[in-house]
Scaffold this motif. Structure first.
Motif, PDB file in Angstrom:
ATOM      1  N   ILE A 166       0.845  -1.190   0.000  1.00 53.45           N
ATOM      2  CA  ILE A 166       0.000   0.000   0.000  1.00 53.45           C
ATOM      3  C   ILE A 166       0.884   1.245   0.000  1.00 53.45           C
ATOM      4  O   ILE A 166       1.621   1.501   0.945  1.00 53.45           O
ATOM      5  N   ALA A 168       2.678   3.827  -3.308  1.00 55.46           N
ATOM      6  CA  ALA A 168       3.737   3.761  -4.329  1.00 55.46           C
ATOM      7  C   ALA A 168       4.669   4.956  -4.225  1.00 55.46           C
ATOM      8  O   ALA A 168       4.791   5.764  -5.136  1.00 55.46           O
ATOM      9  N   GLY A 170       8.856   5.662  -2.474  1.00 53.22           N
ATOM     10  CA  GLY A 170      10.098   4.891  -2.540  1.00 53.22           C
ATOM     11  C   GLY A 170      10.006   3.560  -1.814  1.00 53.22           C
ATOM     12  O   GLY A 170      10.415   2.524  -2.358  1.00 53.22           O
ATOM     13  N   MET A 189      -0.753  -0.607  -4.745  1.00 55.13           N
ATOM     14  CA  MET A 189      -1.850   0.364  -4.920  1.00 55.13           C
ATOM     15  C   MET A 189      -1.468   1.728  -4.354  1.00 55.13           C
ATOM     16  O   MET A 189      -0.773   1.832  -3.348  1.00 55.13           O
ATOM     17  N   ASP A 190      -1.947   2.773  -5.027  1.00 55.76           N
ATOM     18  CA  ASP A 190      -1.756   4.124  -4.497  1.00 55.76           C
ATOM     19  C   ASP A 190      -3.069   4.893  -4.616  1.00 55.76           C
ATOM     20  O   ASP A 190      -3.794   4.766  -5.602  1.00 55.76           O
ATOM     21  N   LYS A 191      -3.354   5.697  -3.603  1.00 57.30           N
ATOM     22  CA  LYS A 191      -4.647   6.393  -3.589  1.00 57.30           C
ATOM     23  C   LYS A 191      -4.693   7.594  -4.532  1.00 57.30           C
ATOM     24  O   LYS A 191      -5.763   8.075  -4.875  1.00 57.30           O
ATOM     25  N   MET A 192      -3.509   8.064  -4.956  1.00 53.74           N
ATOM     26  CA  MET A 192      -3.499   9.270  -5.789  1.00 53.74           C
ATOM     27  C   MET A 192      -3.562   8.936  -7.277  1.00 53.74           C
ATOM     28  O   MET A 192      -3.311   7.806  -7.683  1.00 53.74           O
ATOM     29  N   THR A 199       8.502  10.999  -1.805  1.00 56.26           N
ATOM     30  CA  THR A 199       9.779  10.603  -2.412  1.00 56.26           C
ATOM     31  C   THR A 199       9.978  11.371  -3.711  1.00 56.26           C
ATOM     32  O   THR A 199      11.054  11.900  -3.989  1.00 56.26           O
ATOM     33  N   GLY A 350       3.710   6.331   3.900  1.00 51.41           N
ATOM     34  CA  GLY A 350       4.338   7.615   4.206  1.00 51.41           C
ATOM     35  C   GLY A 350       3.895   8.177   5.548  1.00 51.41           C
ATOM     36  O   GLY A 350       3.266   7.489   6.373  1.00 51.41           O
ATOM     37  N   ALA A 377      -1.070  13.733   0.120  1.00 50.38           N
ATOM     38  CA  ALA A 377      -1.368  12.320   0.439  1.00 50.38           C
ATOM     39  C   ALA A 377      -0.813  11.896   1.788  1.00 50.38           C
ATOM     40  O   ALA A 377      -1.172  10.827   2.298  1.00 50.38           O
ATOM     41  N   GLU A 580       8.420   6.106   5.874  1.00 48.43           N
ATOM     42  CA  GLU A 580       8.050   7.115   6.871  1.00 48.43           C
ATOM     43  C   GLU A 580       6.904   6.659   7.766  1.00 48.43           C
ATOM     44  O   GLU A 580       6.731   7.180   8.866  1.00 48.43           O
TER      45      GLU A 580
END
Ligand code: ADP
Length: 615
Positions: A166, A168, A170, A189-192, A199, A350, A377, A580
């Motif tokens: 979960i 995308a 770095g 998967m990425d929410k944006m 990154t 992140g 995000a 992070e």
């Protein structure tokens, strides 16, 4: 009536002129009538070739300055949009404009949703297309009120896979590629609507002791040296075991980026505050987007990774024994919900620098008066989802501000990196220095906050701009901040001081004193910690700056194997966290360029362990 674009018009004119010249020089003797006839024939040929296509150019003001797009229409419909000269963030702005181009052409409307993660670029793109349409004699306002449309990925979210990653950025790219290279099926998967997270927005510098440039330059360094700097830099609050993993894994991670990701590097090093030596390698474009665009390409080459954007993880699903069995996700555009069943999950979502409520919950000082350098995000979703199934958090109150940020937008000012290349001094409104320019980020941030109006000014001269190349390299940022008076340039110290409301007499005295300290090789006032460079000749630059939230040191409590721990310190089976989102590595304060070392090292550990767990 036929509508001509300026380009076609100019082309026609140029041809007519050429015909005339030829007639005059006698290469192909032609009377003016013959030349005109020839031009008519050429124009007819061009019209036949373009088959009725007309084009115009429109301008937009993006996040990184002005750019133009060329819009082509045929039979009343847009059939081509070409971005001509954009400096928008690679992997974000350009990707957003590609997606919007497809949406506009497929749906013949300008009522198109902006792409999340690249809102400013998207809005500028719509403005540019609209103005080109107006030039073509269309009514852009009418186009803006047509049927709405939004870009939706045609990649289908699989029902199941071995490992879901979960986020995308770095850490997520590193985890997904590593798990896939272990033979597992992976969903990333990425929410944006655009990938890369913080990154992509970063400078991409990476602390790597023992790197090839240090070796070439004969600089002695070691992981132990970095461990010591990171622990001391974070007031010894970081977990020494996690810090050692980062430092010992640094060179391997840099090599992985080079060979697996195809990332290129500058032949130069940087030294960030708190590092006792120059050890940070720099991507060739001096941007994290060098990494995220190339890692996106790499992911797209790997068959067993499905990469989906606009897909927000909303819930982690556990079996009766507490082990992870899946992820519930929501399509950010359509709102549709779906579940991916899996054996393991890597959280790489992140930090929470853009979530003001969450910031204030853990550290009341970090309220809405402080802007942020982070992507929209960075809202701590991974922390919230994991906490909901009993995960522990750690060090949440440690929130880092970056000192040299735009006082109006919060964006990190990369031109200000002259400071990190040992040029420039920081002064206050009174014209005095107040801090050691290479001190820790928290020390400088607190120093600036304590000055009149909570603002600092970075002074450097043309020599520094030339030596570092930063004004040229970040010309987009320079133009933008110069247009708003955030940075001013002038021939004399007095002029820059007056333009920024800084005391000119005191500034001159401060510079004289600084130059004297440089000659003596010692700064008795603040103990400047690196090679000192004088500020003698103009032109001078004076840049206003304020601290903005940049990084959240706290996050999920993990083991050295990147497993997520519960509040009673047991492992949640199948749940890993990297980057992070995971805390307790940087203590109270992260040193510059250590995040890249962390995300690629722990991202790869999490990917490998998730793959092994899913075996
Ligand atoms: P790191 O530096 O730790 O890799 P980044 O900020 O670079 O972190 O990347 C984090 C990524 O996670 C961003 O691209 C962001 O859009 C994504 N993300 C955050 N929350 C979610 C979520 N709930 N679902 C999917 N992706 C998420």
């Amino acid at each position: 009536m036929k509508r001509y674009s300026r380009r076609q018009f100019i082309t026609g004119g140029a041809l007519a002129a050429l015909g005339g010249t030829l007639a005059l020089t006698g290469c192909a003797p032609m009377t003016p009538e013959e030349a005109a006839e020839k031009e008519r024939a050429e124009a007819a040929k061009r019209d036949a070739n373009s088959q009725g296509e007309v084009t115009a150019i429109g301008e937009g003001m993006g996040k990184h300055g002005k750019f133009n797009v060329e819009v082509s229409m045929k039979d009343g419909a847009i059939d081509r949009i070409t971005v001509l000269d954009s400096r928008e963030t690679p992997g974000m702005g350009d990707v957003a404009m590609d997606k919007m181009t497809k949406t506009i052409i497929d749906n013949q409307t300008l009522d198109v949703d902006t792409i999340s993660g690249a809102t400013l670029s998207s809005m500028a793109f719509l403005t540019a297309v609209g103005s080109a349409l107006d030039t073509l004699g269309e009514d852009s306002n009418e186009w803006k009120h047509r049927e709405p449309a939004a870009w939706v990925s045609d990649v289908k979210l699989p029902d199941e896979c071995d490992v879901v990653v979960i986020g995308a950025g770095g850490a997520g790219f590193a985890a997904a590629i590593t798990a896939a290279n272990e033979g597992k099926s992976v969903v990333l998967m990425d929410k944006m609507g655009v990938l890369g997270g913080d990154t992509c927005l970063s400078g991409g510098e990476m602390a790597v002791p023992g790197n090839w440039i240090q070796v070439t330059q004969g600089v002695e360094d070691s992981p132990e040296n970095l461990i010591s700097d990171m622990l001391v830099g974070g007031d010894n609050k970081g977990d020494p075991e996690l810090v050692a993993i980062i430092a010992n894994g640094a060179l391997d991670s840099a090599n992985w980026l080079t060979y697996e990701g195809g990332i290129s590097w500058k032949h130069d090093l940087m030294q960030f505050g708190g590092h006792n030596i120059k050890r940070s390698i720099i991507p060739i474009t001096h941007s994290g987007s060098e990494m995220t665009t190339k890692l996106t390409n790499r992911v797209n080459e790997i068959d067993n990774i499905v990469l989906v954007d606009n897909t927000k993880a909303v819930e982690l699903i556990q079996g009766a024994d507490g082990a992870i069995t899946g992820v519930k996700a929501q399509n950010a555009v359509t709102g549709e919900e779906a579940t991916v069943n899996c054996k393991a999950v890597v959280l790489a979502t992140g930090g929470f620098g853009s979530n003001i409520d969450m910031r204030v919950k853990y550290n009341p000082d970090m309220d809405d008066k402080i802007l942020s350098t982070d992507s929209v995000a960075a809202t701590g979703d991974g922390i919230v989802m994991a906490e909901a199934i009993g995960a522990d958090t750690i060090d949440m109150e440690y929130i880092q501000t970056y000192p040299v940020c735009d006082p109006e937008t919060g964006a990190l000012l990369y031109v200000g990196d002259v400071r990190l290349e040992n040029y420039g001094i920081l002064v206050n409104k009174e014209g005095d220095r107040f801090v050691q320019e290479l001190d820790r980020r928290d020390v400088i941030s607190n120093g600036i906050k304590a000055q009149t109006d909570g603002v600092g000014f970075l002074l450097f001269n043309q020599k520094a701009a030339d030596a570092t190349g930063l004004v040229k390299q970040h010309a987009d940022e320079y133009e933008n901040s110069e247009s708003r008076g955030v940075i001013v340039k002038a021939d004399t110290l007095e002029e820059v001081a007056k333009a920024q409301g800084v005391d000119p007499t005191e500034l001159q005295a401060t510079v004289d004193k600084w130059n004297q300290y440089c000659a003596e090789g010692k700064d008795p006032d603040f103990g400047y910690s690196a090679e000192m460079n004088t500020i003698e000749d103009g032109p001078y630059y004076l840049m206003a700056c304020k601290p903005a939230v940049h990084y959240t040191m706290g996050g999920l409590h993990i083991t050295p194997e990147a497993e997520v721990l519960t509040v009673d310190e047991t492992v949640i089976p199948g749940l890993y966290a990297a980057g992070e989102v995971a805390g307790h590595k940087m203590g109270t304060n992260r040193l510059g360029s250590c995040s890249m070392t962390d995300i690629y090292t722990f991202g790869r550990i999490a990917g490998k362990n998730a793959a092994d767990y899913a075996a």
